[in-house]
Design a protein around this motif. Structure first.
Motif, mmCIF file in Angstrom:
data_model
loop_
_atom_site.group_PDB
_atom_site.id
_atom_site.type_symbol
_atom_site.label_atom_id
_atom_site.label_comp_id
_atom_site.label_asym_id
_atom_site.label_seq_id
_atom_site.Cartn_x
_atom_site.Cartn_y
_atom_site.Cartn_z
ATOM 1 N N THR B 147 -32.034 41.721 -50.112
ATOM 2 C CA THR B 147 -31.734 40.532 -51.019
ATOM 3 C C THR B 147 -32.355 38.818 -50.045
ATOM 4 O OG1 THR B 147 -29.227 42.407 -50.990
ATOM 5 C CG2 THR B 147 -29.372 39.553 -51.740
ATOM 6 N N ARG B 148 -32.656 38.631 -50.950
ATOM 7 C CA ARG B 148 -32.844 37.633 -49.942
ATOM 8 C C ARG B 148 -31.956 36.534 -49.319
ATOM 9 N NH1 ARG B 148 -38.473 35.560 -53.379
ATOM 10 N NH2 ARG B 148 -36.800 34.205 -54.722
ATOM 11 N N ALA B 149 -32.296 35.358 -49.182
ATOM 12 C CA ALA B 149 -31.656 34.565 -48.409
ATOM 13 C C ALA B 149 -30.823 33.578 -49.512
ATOM 14 C CB ALA B 149 -31.867 33.295 -47.761
ATOM 15 N N ASP B 150 -31.708 33.689 -51.270
ATOM 16 C CA ASP B 150 -31.190 33.001 -51.902
ATOM 17 C C ASP B 150 -30.369 33.340 -53.067
ATOM 18 O OD1 ASP B 150 -33.175 34.264 -52.576
ATOM 19 O OD2 ASP B 150 -34.454 33.275 -53.693
ATOM 20 N N GLY B 151 -30.100 35.220 -52.337
ATOM 21 C CA GLY B 151 -29.676 36.187 -53.266
ATOM 22 C C GLY B 151 -30.365 36.640 -53.803
ATOM 23 N N ALA B 152 -31.709 36.829 -54.197
ATOM 24 C CA ALA B 152 -31.980 37.153 -55.446
ATOM 25 C C ALA B 152 -32.120 38.703 -54.613
ATOM 26 C CB ALA B 152 -34.049 36.979 -55.465
ATOM 27 N N ARG B 153 -32.694 39.661 -55.649
ATOM 28 C CA ARG B 153 -32.341 41.125 -54.925
ATOM 29 C C ARG B 153 -33.699 41.716 -54.635
ATOM 30 N NH1 ARG B 153 -26.753 43.326 -56.718
ATOM 31 N NH2 ARG B 153 -27.529 43.161 -58.855
ATOM 32 N N MET B 154 -34.631 42.229 -54.669
ATOM 33 C CA MET B 154 -35.878 42.433 -54.488
ATOM 34 C C MET B 154 -35.378 44.502 -54.386
ATOM 35 S SD MET B 154 -36.447 39.859 -54.917
ATOM 36 C CE MET B 154 -38.490 39.161 -54.397
ATOM 37 N N ALA B 155 -36.284 44.805 -55.036
ATOM 38 C CA ALA B 155 -36.230 46.638 -54.702
ATOM 39 C C ALA B 155 -37.549 46.559 -55.156
ATOM 40 C CB ALA B 155 -35.397 47.135 -56.206
ATOM 41 N N ALA B 156 -37.507 47.687 -53.380
ATOM 42 C CA ALA B 156 -40.068 48.587 -53.109
ATOM 43 C C ALA B 156 -39.832 49.449 -53.146
ATOM 44 C CB ALA B 156 -40.412 47.299 -52.400
ATOM 45 N N VAL B 157 -40.389 50.441 -52.921
ATOM 46 C CA VAL B 157 -41.020 51.567 -52.774
ATOM 47 C C VAL B 157 -42.360 51.419 -51.397
ATOM 48 C CG1 VAL B 157 -41.400 53.741 -53.127
ATOM 49 C CG2 VAL B 157 -40.110 52.451 -54.718
ATOM 50 N N PHE B 158 -41.685 52.197 -50.702
ATOM 51 C CA PHE B 158 -42.768 52.154 -49.419
ATOM 52 C C PHE B 158 -42.862 53.413 -49.428
ATOM 53 C CE2 PHE B 158 -39.269 49.395 -47.302
ATOM 54 C CZ PHE B 158 -40.716 48.809 -46.702
ATOM 55 N N SER B 159 -44.557 53.871 -49.059
ATOM 56 C CA SER B 159 -44.810 55.352 -49.495
ATOM 57 C C SER B 159 -46.817 55.122 -48.234
ATOM 58 C CB SER B 159 -45.362 55.036 -51.390
ATOM 59 O OG SER B 159 -46.620 54.344 -51.546
ATOM 60 N N PRO B 160 -46.925 56.690 -48.602
ATOM 61 C CA PRO B 160 -47.884 56.452 -47.817
ATOM 62 C C PRO B 160 -49.342 55.652 -48.596
ATOM 63 C CG PRO B 160 -47.430 58.725 -48.624
ATOM 64 C CD PRO B 160 -46.857 57.550 -49.193
ATOM 65 N N SER B 161 -49.351 55.277 -49.483
ATOM 66 C CA SER B 161 -50.311 54.027 -49.949
ATOM 67 C C SER B 161 -49.960 53.185 -50.226
ATOM 68 C CB SER B 161 -50.824 54.742 -51.610
ATOM 69 O OG SER B 161 -49.978 55.222 -52.347
ATOM 70 N N ALA B 162 -48.743 52.604 -50.122
ATOM 71 C CA ALA B 162 -48.066 51.706 -49.792
ATOM 72 C C ALA B 162 -47.521 51.189 -48.849
ATOM 73 C CB ALA B 162 -47.754 50.845 -51.677
ATOM 74 N N PRO B 163 -47.780 51.454 -47.939
ATOM 75 C CA PRO B 163 -47.202 51.438 -46.403
ATOM 76 C C PRO B 163 -46.020 49.888 -45.456
ATOM 77 C CG PRO B 163 -49.292 51.461 -46.111
ATOM 78 C CD PRO B 163 -49.317 51.556 -47.320
ATOM 79 N N VAL B 164 -46.938 49.165 -46.727
ATOM 80 C CA VAL B 164 -46.978 47.845 -46.005
ATOM 81 C C VAL B 164 -45.873 46.929 -47.599
ATOM 82 C CG1 VAL B 164 -47.617 45.439 -45.669
ATOM 83 C CG2 VAL B 164 -48.200 47.696 -44.044
ATOM 84 N N VAL B 165 -44.737 45.574 -47.302
ATOM 85 C CA VAL B 165 -44.548 45.165 -48.243
ATOM 86 C C VAL B 165 -43.870 43.584 -48.411
ATOM 87 C CG1 VAL B 165 -42.732 44.951 -50.196
ATOM 88 C CG2 VAL B 165 -42.988 46.982 -49.788
ATOM 89 N N THR B 166 -44.568 42.380 -49.302
ATOM 90 C CA THR B 166 -44.493 41.600 -48.407
ATOM 91 C C THR B 166 -44.162 41.166 -49.290
ATOM 92 O OG1 THR B 166 -46.696 41.573 -47.822
ATOM 93 C CG2 THR B 166 -45.971 39.504 -47.990
ATOM 94 N N ILE B 167 -43.246 40.180 -49.323
ATOM 95 C CA ILE B 167 -42.274 39.563 -50.142
ATOM 96 C C ILE B 167 -41.908 38.349 -49.954
ATOM 97 C CG2 ILE B 167 -39.784 39.302 -50.396
ATOM 98 C CD1 ILE B 167 -39.010 42.392 -50.225
#
Lengths: 395, 378
Positions: B147-167
């Motif tokens: 949940t971002r400070a502005d209240g927006a909710r984000m979902a993401a999946v970490f996987s070996p091919s996507a170990p970094v998530v940028t929001i």
């Protein structure tokens, strides 16, 4: 299309339906150090077996193909026995140094085909098997695995070509499996009784139990389609007798009991098997039929698993999901949409029956037409399916 | 789906198709929420996964007790915390020493690590890096709900091919909007039946139905209003059904929808040749638009839709379709306007064009309803 797009351009972002479920975690501090928080299943990783030694050797000699493939094979076999998907990832991790190589070693391809098939990546698995067979043209395991995938997707001519050489193998056990493979395919296209008799005589009296699991299952499936439920039941029970943990044969037997109005026998049957999702589904349906409220908890568990798989971005298990919405969640329209999607991917009589049942339940009889056409073009003899198609036509 | 394969020859030859997962694949769950001076993190990790790596069951009795977890507390937190980081604009957040709890989930018990990440909340982007278990399990995933400070909710999946998530912390979900906009546009132009329907309703939109058939509408602006009205009715209708289908409120058999779409074209074509539909033309167009909305949604499986910014995605998809329609209308309408007063338009072009379209629609209908292949194409 959107699925592809979402994965391609926004790989990390997925559905937020699970957001709420995820956030509703309810952590606590156990009252006493003696509280048991988790009971572990037996695992080859903990048993002081060769696995420990293999892991140690792989850690000291990374990239040792022989060790890696042995370990991966142990994981895959354990995963199959315990119906535990976690082992797929462990096996894949061990094979990772070769996974994306331009031409992985054949031993790796044979295992990656198993992993891909288990993850419903049928095209990927067929590709791997093709490479294996290019290097080892007569490899019976690869031929049979390929035949199974081709049969599953309705490509019978190619499937037959793939198991024919195995049915001529010099070894008795191999030949029997090859014969079962042929019988299975040909029973789907107009020679059910002949295939049944052929396979029945090939089994003979002498085949050791372990070699009988697959042929008995095929015999049971043919008998079921011929409307001989008693015979089918006997075959399924023989297959299970040889391999009690066998999820596929157990599932078939459970379905047979459900259609015969013997739901009361399902819980005892399933109790002896690994707690695999397909069996959890049959158990839930049986409990529901029997008016046992325990089915609700099981259905919730299944729903949660489907959701989790989608959240992870895995390929959905369309057949299971369709059946779930049809038999447990009472949403035939959704079940039909999923069954239609499933029919585009795999075409077995089981998938066909599911689609027609969903079409009837959703009151869209026209949706059963592809199955009726498929039956006509293949010459499939399947009494339960034919009855369903007639019902769809009449409604 | 559970399909046998004949696998190992000398062993039991039945092999469960892969979905046998009583236990689903390994996941950990990260719930991150804004807190004073940064974020609070609740991270649930399956005990059986930790067991395989760290060996929690010290006495080997197959049961993991709370005491055994406390005894390995440093090992657990050390292992996990070295495989997770949060940064704002590349400045790493300081992660506090975690509290350790447990949680029961449907597939087993989890160790829950609760800790604060101190780094303020302002900046351009939040970068999360995750590497738990990836070396052990290539199918392990980290499921993130933030949940971002502005209240927006984000979902993401970490996987070996996507170990970094940028929001992005301020940025709009404009990227999602743009990609779904393109997708909507693409969908309209590759769906011949939608285009054909649109052409069929736009052709006579500059005409009025009279007892003697179609007559040109007097005056440019009245004719223009007729076209705009038709287009709007279609748009509003399919936006309604597209949205409700995409949200999973309604789900219809794709076969039913495809057949119905072919029927709308057929009926409209007949109405163009010989008006018979009751009511005003925009009313019929509205009703048919409802059907086409389900068609647009067919490729938009409800659960495939990304959750965060779902509204933006849907809006983008809808507007993409609109843009495609306007483009189509802006190509077709000038021609129609230019020739609307000529007798050949209502007498020849409209009926012949419509008849051809109707024939095509009839073929489509037969193909879809009876699952036969009469011509190529869709």
């Amino acid at each position: 299309m959107i699925g592809r797009l979402a994965r391609a351009s926004l790989p990390a972002f997925v559905g937020a339906a699970w957001f709420l479920g995820l956030a509703s975690a309810n952590p606590y501090v156990p009252a006493s150090p003696d509280d048991v928080v988790e009971r572990l299943q037996p695992s080859p990783l903990r048993a002081r077996t060769g696995v420990t030694a293999l892991r140690a050797r792989l850690a000291s000699v990374p990239g040792d193909l022989e060790t890696a493939t042995s370990l991966a094979r142990i994981y895959l076999d354990a995963g199959r026995r315990q119906a535990d998907e976690r082992y797929l990832g462990r096996a894949k991790a061990v094979l990772l140094p070769w996974w994306d190589a331009p031409s992985p070693p054949v031993a790796v391809l044979a295992l990656s085909a198993r992993i891909r098939e288990a993850q419903h990546d049928f095209d990927g698995a067929l590709g791997d098997l093709g490479s294996v067979l290019a290097a080892r043209p007569g490899d019976p395991n690869a031929l049979l695995a390929r035949a199974n995938l081709l049969e599953l997707t309705g490509r019978y001519d190619e499937a037959e070509a793939s198991c024919a050489p195995v049915a001529r193998d010099a070894r008795d056990a191999t030949r029997l499996v090859g014969t079962a493979c042929l019988a299975s395919i040909n029973s789907l296209r107009g020679s059910a009784e002949g295939s049944y008799r052929l396979l029945q005589s090939a089994i003979g009296a002498s085949a050791p139990p372990a070699d009988q699991v697959f042929p008995q299952t095929v015999l049971g499936e043919i008998a079921l389609r011929l409307g001989q439920n008693g015979t089918a039941e006997a075959h399924f029970r023989r297959a299970r007798g040889a391999d009690p943990a066998n999820v596929y044969a157990t599932g078939l037997l459970a379905d047979l009991l459900l259609t015969e109005g013997r739901a009361g026998e399902v819980p005892a049957l399933v109790a002896l098997s690994p707690p695999a999702d397909p069996l959890v589904m049959r158990l839930a349906i049986a409990l529901r039929t029997e008016g046992d409220q325990g089915w609700r908890a099981l259905a919730e568990r299944l729903a949660e698993r489907f959701e989790a798989a989608r959240a992870r971005g895995d390929r959905p298990h369309l057949q299971s999901e369709a059946r779930f919405w049809l038999d447990l969640a009472d949403n035939p329209a959704k079940a039909l949409a999923l069954a239609e999607e499933n029919w585009r991917v795999q075409r077995t009589p089981v998938d066909a029956r599911l689609l027609v049942r969903a079409a009837i339940a959703a009151d869209v009889p026209a949706a059963a037409t592809p199955v009726a056409n498929w039956m006509r073009s293949t010459g499939l003899e399947d009494k339960p399916l034919a009855q369903l198609v007639d019902r769809a036509r009449a409604s | 789906m559970n399909r046998r394969i004949a696998g190992l020859l000398l062993l039991a030859l039945m092999l469960q198709g892969g979905n046998a997962g009583a236990h689903r694949p390994s996941d950990s769950y990260l719930v991150i929420q804004p807190a004073d001076n940064g974020y609070s993190v609740v991270w649930s990790i399956a005990i059986r996964d930790l067991e395989d790596v760290l060996g929690l069951d010290m006495d080997g009795d197959g049961a993991v007790t709370w005491g055994e977890i406390l005894g390995r507390r440093e090992a657990i937190t050390g292992y996990a915390m070295s495989r997770f980081s949060i940064a704002i604009d590349r400045a790493p957040c300081a992660l506090a020493r975690p509290d350790v709890l447990v949680d029961k989930r449907a597939d087993g018990a989890y160790v829950v690590l609760g800790f604060a990440a101190a780094c303020g909340r302002a900046g351009e982007a939040l970068t999360l890096a995750y590497g738990l278990f990836f070396d052990q399990d290539a199918e392990h995933r980290g499921l993130l709900a933030l949940t971002r400070a502005d209240g927006a909710r984000m979902a993401a999946v970490f996987s070996p091919s996507a170990p970094v998530v940028t929001i992005p912390l301020n940025a709009e979900p404009g990227m999602r909007f743009a990609s779904f906009f393109r997708e909507g546009l693409h969908h309209l132009f590759t769906g011949y039946d939608h285009l054909l329907f649109l052409a069929l309703v736009l052709l006579p939109s500059v005409l009025g139905r009279t007892t003697e058939g179609w007559k040109p509408t007097a005056g440019f602006w009245r004719a223009f209003g007729g076209s705009a009205g038709i287009l709007s009715a279609f748009t509003v209708a399919h936006a309604l059904t597209l949205t409700s289908a995409a949200l999973g409120v309604v789900m219809l058999s794709s076969r039913l929808v495809e057949c119905a779409i072919a029927l709308t074209i057929l009926v409209t074509a007949i109405d163009n040749v010989r008006p018979f539909l009751p009511g005003r033309r925009w009313q019929a167009t509205f009703a048919f638009g409802l059907v086409h909305g389900f068609g647009f949604a067919a490729t938009l499986q409800p659960l495939d839709l990304p959750g965060p910014g779902l509204a933006m995605a849907l809006l983008g998809f809808n507007l993409g379709i609109e843009a495609g329609q306007l483009l189509m209308a802006s190509l077709l309408l000038p021609v129609v306007f230019a020739i609307r007063e000529r007798p050949v338009f209502p007498r020849r072009i409209l009926p012949i064009g419509s008849a051809m379209a109707g024939l095509l629609a009839a073929i489509w209908f037969a193909e879809r309803a009876f699952d036969v292949r009469l011509i190529g194409g869709r």
